[in-house]
Design a protein around this motif. Sequence first.
Motif, PDB file in Angstrom:
ATOM      1  N   ALA A   1     -13.655  -5.504   6.973  1.00 33.31           N
ATOM      2  CA  ALA A   1     -12.666  -6.764   6.338  1.00 33.31           C
ATOM      3  C   ALA A   1     -13.005  -7.040   5.261  1.00 33.31           C
ATOM      4  N   LEU A   2     -14.047  -7.320   5.024  1.00 34.19           N
ATOM      5  CA  LEU A   2     -14.443  -7.857   3.344  1.00 34.19           C
ATOM      6  C   LEU A   2     -13.846  -6.832   2.426  1.00 34.19           C
ATOM      7  N   LEU A   3     -14.338  -5.496   2.708  1.00 35.65           N
ATOM      8  CA  LEU A   3     -13.793  -4.708   1.571  1.00 35.65           C
ATOM      9  C   LEU A   3     -12.534  -4.437   1.768  1.00 35.65           C
ATOM     10  N   LYS A   4     -11.626  -4.502   2.614  1.00 36.91           N
ATOM     11  CA  LYS A   4     -10.133  -4.070   2.769  1.00 36.91           C
ATOM     12  C   LYS A   4      -9.657  -5.246   2.094  1.00 36.91           C
ATOM     13  N   GLU A   5      -9.935  -6.436   2.169  1.00 40.69           N
ATOM     14  CA  GLU A   5      -9.350  -7.747   1.283  1.00 40.69           C
ATOM     15  C   GLU A   5      -9.595  -7.508  -0.259  1.00 40.69           C
ATOM     16  N   ALA A   6     -10.874  -7.244  -0.436  1.00 40.13           N
ATOM     17  CA  ALA A   6     -11.340  -7.075  -1.904  1.00 40.13           C
ATOM     18  C   ALA A   6     -10.593  -6.102  -2.536  1.00 40.13           C
ATOM     19  N   ILE A   7     -10.232  -4.680  -1.629  1.00 38.94           N
ATOM     20  CA  ILE A   7      -9.472  -3.706  -2.303  1.00 38.94           C
ATOM     21  C   ILE A   7      -8.064  -4.050  -2.748  1.00 38.94           C
ATOM     22  N   GLY A   8      -7.605  -4.989  -1.448  1.00 46.16           N
ATOM     23  CA  GLY A   8      -5.911  -5.445  -1.905  1.00 46.16           C
ATOM     24  C   GLY A   8      -6.247  -6.458  -3.162  1.00 46.16           C
ATOM     25  N   GLU A   9      -7.260  -7.281  -3.214  1.00 47.67           N
ATOM     26  CA  GLU A   9      -7.280  -8.242  -4.250  1.00 47.67           C
ATOM     27  C   GLU A   9      -7.247  -7.489  -5.936  1.00 47.67           C
ATOM     28  N   ILE A  10      -8.166  -6.312  -5.588  1.00 50.84           N
ATOM     29  CA  ILE A  10      -8.237  -5.457  -6.862  1.00 50.84           C
ATOM     30  C   ILE A  10      -7.197  -4.674  -7.282  1.00 50.84           C
ATOM     31  N   LEU A  11      -6.479  -4.009  -6.435  1.00 47.54           N
ATOM     32  CA  LEU A  11      -5.274  -3.426  -6.748  1.00 47.54           C
ATOM     33  C   LEU A  11      -4.109  -4.291  -6.962  1.00 47.54           C
ATOM     34  N   GLY A  12      -4.128  -5.665  -6.702  1.00 49.38           N
ATOM     35  CA  GLY A  12      -2.873  -6.407  -6.731  1.00 49.38           C
ATOM     36  C   GLY A  12      -2.479  -7.203  -5.715  1.00 49.38           C
ATOM     37  N   ASP A  13      -2.353  -8.510  -5.713  1.00 45.91           N
ATOM     38  CA  ASP A  13      -1.783  -9.192  -4.565  1.00 45.91           C
ATOM     39  C   ASP A  13      -0.344  -8.442  -4.376  1.00 45.91           C
ATOM     40  N   GLY A  14       0.016  -8.627  -3.045  1.00 47.55           N
ATOM     41  CA  GLY A  14       1.015  -7.930  -2.746  1.00 47.55           C
ATOM     42  C   GLY A  14       1.213  -6.484  -2.577  1.00 47.55           C
ATOM     43  N   GLN A  15       0.129  -5.666  -3.036  1.00 41.14           N
ATOM     44  CA  GLN A  15       0.262  -4.308  -2.923  1.00 41.14           C
ATOM     45  C   GLN A  15      -0.127  -3.819  -1.439  1.00 41.14           C
ATOM     46  N   ASP A  16       0.802  -3.008  -0.878  1.00 39.40           N
ATOM     47  CA  ASP A  16       0.399  -2.385   0.335  1.00 39.40           C
ATOM     48  C   ASP A  16      -0.507  -1.440   0.516  1.00 39.40           C
ATOM     49  N   ILE A  17      -1.895  -1.808   1.091  1.00 36.68           N
ATOM     50  CA  ILE A  17      -2.827  -0.911   0.811  1.00 36.68           C
ATOM     51  C   ILE A  17      -3.090  -0.163   2.363  1.00 36.68           C
ATOM     52  N   SER A  18      -2.167  -0.489   3.403  1.00 32.79           N
ATOM     53  CA  SER A  18      -2.322   0.191   4.586  1.00 32.79           C
ATOM     54  C   SER A  18      -2.565   1.432   4.755  1.00 32.79           C
ATOM     55  N   HIS A  19      -1.707   2.064   3.756  1.00 29.96           N
ATOM     56  CA  HIS A  19      -1.857   3.680   3.699  1.00 29.96           C
ATOM     57  C   HIS A  19      -3.260   4.302   3.526  1.00 29.96           C
ATOM     58  N   ILE A  20      -3.946   3.557   3.007  1.00 28.91           N
ATOM     59  CA  ILE A  20      -5.469   4.055   2.526  1.00 28.91           C
ATOM     60  C   ILE A  20      -5.939   4.386   3.625  1.00 28.91           C
TER      61      ILE A  20
ATOM     62  N   GLU B   1      -4.913   4.326   6.813  1.00 27.41           N
ATOM     63  CA  GLU B   1      -3.855   4.967   8.190  1.00 27.41           C
ATOM     64  C   GLU B   1      -4.520   5.802   8.924  1.00 27.41           C
ATOM     65  N   THR B   2      -5.210   6.940   8.181  1.00 26.22           N
ATOM     66  CA  THR B   2      -5.727   7.946   8.946  1.00 26.22           C
ATOM     67  C   THR B   2      -7.394   7.882   9.053  1.00 26.22           C
ATOM     68  N   ASP B   3      -7.852   7.077   8.110  1.00 22.91           N
ATOM     69  CA  ASP B   3      -9.138   7.094   8.029  1.00 22.91           C
ATOM     70  C   ASP B   3      -9.789   5.651   7.988  1.00 22.91           C
ATOM     71  N   ASP B   4      -9.763   4.795   9.111  1.00 17.29           N
ATOM     72  CA  ASP B   4     -10.481   3.463   9.030  1.00 17.29           C
ATOM     73  C   ASP B   4     -11.739   3.222   9.307  1.00 17.29           C
ATOM     74  N   THR B   5     -12.518   4.039   8.710  1.00 18.36           N
ATOM     75  CA  THR B   5     -13.965   3.897   8.743  1.00 18.36           C
ATOM     76  C   THR B   5     -14.548   3.020   7.725  1.00 18.36           C
ATOM     77  N   ALA B   6     -15.844   2.694   8.173  1.00 20.67           N
ATOM     78  CA  ALA B   6     -16.836   2.080   7.158  1.00 20.67           C
ATOM     79  C   ALA B   6     -16.883   2.785   5.763  1.00 20.67           C
ATOM     80  N   VAL B   7     -17.243   4.165   5.970  1.00 18.17           N
ATOM     81  CA  VAL B   7     -17.356   4.895   4.762  1.00 18.17           C
ATOM     82  C   VAL B   7     -16.099   5.071   3.877  1.00 18.17           C
ATOM     83  N   MET B   8     -14.816   5.326   4.618  1.00 26.20           N
ATOM     84  CA  MET B   8     -13.869   4.893   3.680  1.00 26.20           C
ATOM     85  C   MET B   8     -13.691   3.662   2.788  1.00 26.20           C
ATOM     86  N   HIS B   9     -13.841   2.669   3.571  1.00 24.83           N
ATOM     87  CA  HIS B   9     -13.675   1.339   2.781  1.00 24.83           C
ATOM     88  C   HIS B   9     -14.939   1.061   1.687  1.00 24.83           C
TER      89      HIS B   9
END
Length: 124
Positions: A66-85, A87-95
């Motif tokens: 949850a922390l990394l997903k939020e940070a990734i969204g902030e870095i890529l830019g507020d409002g960016q849809d990062i759900s596709h990242i 979508e198929t691999d929601d593992t801690a390793v991917m984050h």
Amino acid sequence: MSTFQKRETMRELRILGKWYSVDFGKDSIALTLRRVQEKLEEIEKKERGSLGQAQLFTQMMEEEKALLKEAIGEILGDGQDISHIFETDDTAVMHRDVYTFLVEEYIQVMRGYSPYDLERIEGL
């Protein structure tokens, strides 16, 4: 007449087929990286009562994701849809991997050429 030369901090990044324009020169990114480091340390040290080892590990992973997903969204830019990242691999390793990729890009930008590096100025 002299002209100020701004360091190039914009990067075009491709993450799983989607392009993002990221300005790594924004102060908010440095603050996000610092906050994530502090929160990861808190997650690791957090008292979790009498949870079993498997539950403890699962809870820590979910908090980290949850922390990394939020940070990734902030870095890529507020409002960016990062759900596709994830979508198929929601593992801690991917984050972790996506976040580490962004941190490495940030480091490369900060180590990059600046028209006002001390070494350059001393050589003039």
